[in-house]
Design an enzyme around this catalytic site. Structure first.
Site, short mmCIF file in Angstrom:
data_model
loop_
_atom_site.label_atom_id
_atom_site.label_comp_id
_atom_site.label_asym_id
_atom_site.label_seq_id
_atom_site.Cartn_x
_atom_site.Cartn_y
_atom_site.Cartn_z
N LEU A 273 -34.46 10.31 28.60
CA LEU A 273 -35.48 10.45 28.25
C LEU A 273 -36.63 9.34 28.92
CD1 LEU A 273 -36.70 11.18 24.97
CD2 LEU A 273 -36.52 9.41 24.37
N PHE B 121 -30.87 15.67 12.71
CA PHE B 121 -29.11 15.37 12.42
C PHE B 121 -29.14 15.53 10.46
CE2 PHE B 121 -24.77 14.37 12.55
CZ PHE B 121 -23.78 15.87 12.51
N THR B 122 -29.68 13.42 10.69
CA THR B 122 -29.59 13.69 9.85
C THR B 122 -31.27 13.83 8.89
OG1 THR B 122 -29.18 11.53 9.65
CG2 THR B 122 -27.93 12.68 9.20
N GLY B 123 -31.98 13.35 9.68
CA GLY B 123 -33.27 13.00 8.49
C GLY B 123 -34.24 14.17 9.26
N VAL C 229 -30.41 12.02 21.50
CA VAL C 229 -30.52 10.22 22.54
C VAL C 229 -29.53 10.89 23.59
CG1 VAL C 229 -32.35 9.03 21.84
CG2 VAL C 229 -29.87 9.36 20.43
N TYR D 10 -17.44 5.66 13.81
CA TYR D 10 -19.10 4.98 12.96
C TYR D 10 -18.45 3.91 13.63
CZ TYR D 10 -23.17 3.29 10.95
OH TYR D 10 -24.10 2.79 10.38
N LYS E 116 -20.78 9.91 20.54
CA LYS E 116 -21.45 10.06 21.25
C LYS E 116 -23.13 9.69 21.72
CE LYS E 116 -20.09 14.69 23.01
NZ LYS E 116 -20.15 16.38 23.22
#
Ligand code: UDP
Length: 291
Positions: A41, A14-16, A37, A123, A69
């Site tokens: 998993l 998503f941001t990596g 996640v 956040y 989420k």
């Protein structure tokens, strides 16, 4: 990896960015799983570093529900995994849980001053709940937890467009564009170099401390001072400082009290800002040259 561990990286990008871990691909101790996640998993592991979540204001505000989420359902999934396989788990919390702090510097005993419905709440509040969830799994299910309250961190492999002040200023200075200071620039932050954070996280994972621990560099400065520091680093840059609107609920001051980490982990940051900024600058120069 350098300590000889087998490492499974789980990322939904998503941001990596894949380029950040490219150099490990194909190594026999390394595995990459493209996974979000917020879905369960099932793997066998001894230690879990739950670092998932966008962390820059621009990224986490761009999709607040996804951020919530990741830090609630995602945290429950990771705590559930830790419980099932008996793994230790470290939760990445944040200095943002202190909100716009009325106590300075911030020690772990301070409960914070957050706005539950403000633009940063997706956040701040989700990370606060993440801490609550971890504590409940620790107390009720005997899961071994660590909670790292991570303060502003910078260094090579930051996303060039993540909007954080260090990456913005360095990229602007390299491009001879104006340095965008938000508000009067008198708000303060304390900047930690990434390798210091990594050593702190590893120590915390090994320690038997289930209550939150601040990890940050206590050298505090105004954003104006950071802009001048970056101008000094690039004396040939033609960038000027411009003042822009301050984002809503932007914390006015932030500085970690790291006595707890010093005492319990025997840890403190060792990379001074000037050296860290030089290394980060080299990284962004290469990024610009290769793209
Ligand atoms: N900031 C700034 N110019 C920028 C980006 C950020 O003046 O181009 C300010 C921002 O308003 C905040 C501080 O720098 O006061 C740190 O912002 P950042 O997004 O890096 O992290 P935060 O601590 O807000 O999560």
């Amino acid at each position: 990896m350098l300590d000889g561990h087998e490492v499974i990286v789980c990322d939904n990008f998503f941001t990596g960015r894949k380029s950040n871990i490219e150099h490990w691909l194909g190594h026999s101790n390394f595995e990459l799983i493209n996974h979000d996640v917020i879905n369960p998993l099932t793997i066998e592991v001894d230690q879990i570093y739950h670092l998932a979540s966008p962390a820059s204001p621009v990224h986490y505000m761009s999709n607040p529900i996804k951020t919530i989420k990741t830090n609630t359902i995602g945290t429950i999934n990771m705590l559930g995994l830790a419980k099932r396989v008996g793994a230790r788990i470290l939760i990445a919390s944040t200095s943002e849980i202190y909100g716009d702090p009325q106590v300075h510097p911030q020690a772990e005993i301070y409960w914070g001053n957050t706005n539950p419905i403000g633009p940063r709440s997706c956040y701040d509040e989700a990370k606060r709940l993440s801490e609550t969830l971890a504590t409940a799994y620790n107390q009720r299910e005997n899961v071994t937890i660590s909670i790292a309250r991570i303060f502003n961190t910078y260094g090579p492999r930051m996303h060039p467009n993540d909007g954080r002040v260090v990456s913005n200023f360095l990229i602007q200075a390299l491009a001879n564009e104006s340095l965008s200071v938000y508000g009067s620039g008198q708000q303060t932050r304390s900047f930690q170099y990434v390798s210091d954070l990594v050593s702190g996280l590893k120590r915390l994972m090994e320690a038997n401390v289930s209550s939150p621990v601040n990890l940050g560099n206590p050298v505090e400065m105004q954003i104006n001072e950071l802009a001048l520091e970056i101008k000094k680093l690039l004396p040939n840059s033609r960038s000027e400082i411009v003042f822009m609107e301050l984002p809503r609920d932007d914390p006015r001051q932030r500085k970690p009290d790291i006595s707890k980490a010093e005492e319990l982990l025997h840890w403190r940051p060792v990379v001074p800002l000037s050296r860290g900024l030089r290394r980060t600058l080299e990284y962004f120069k290469q990024e610009i040259d290769t793209n």
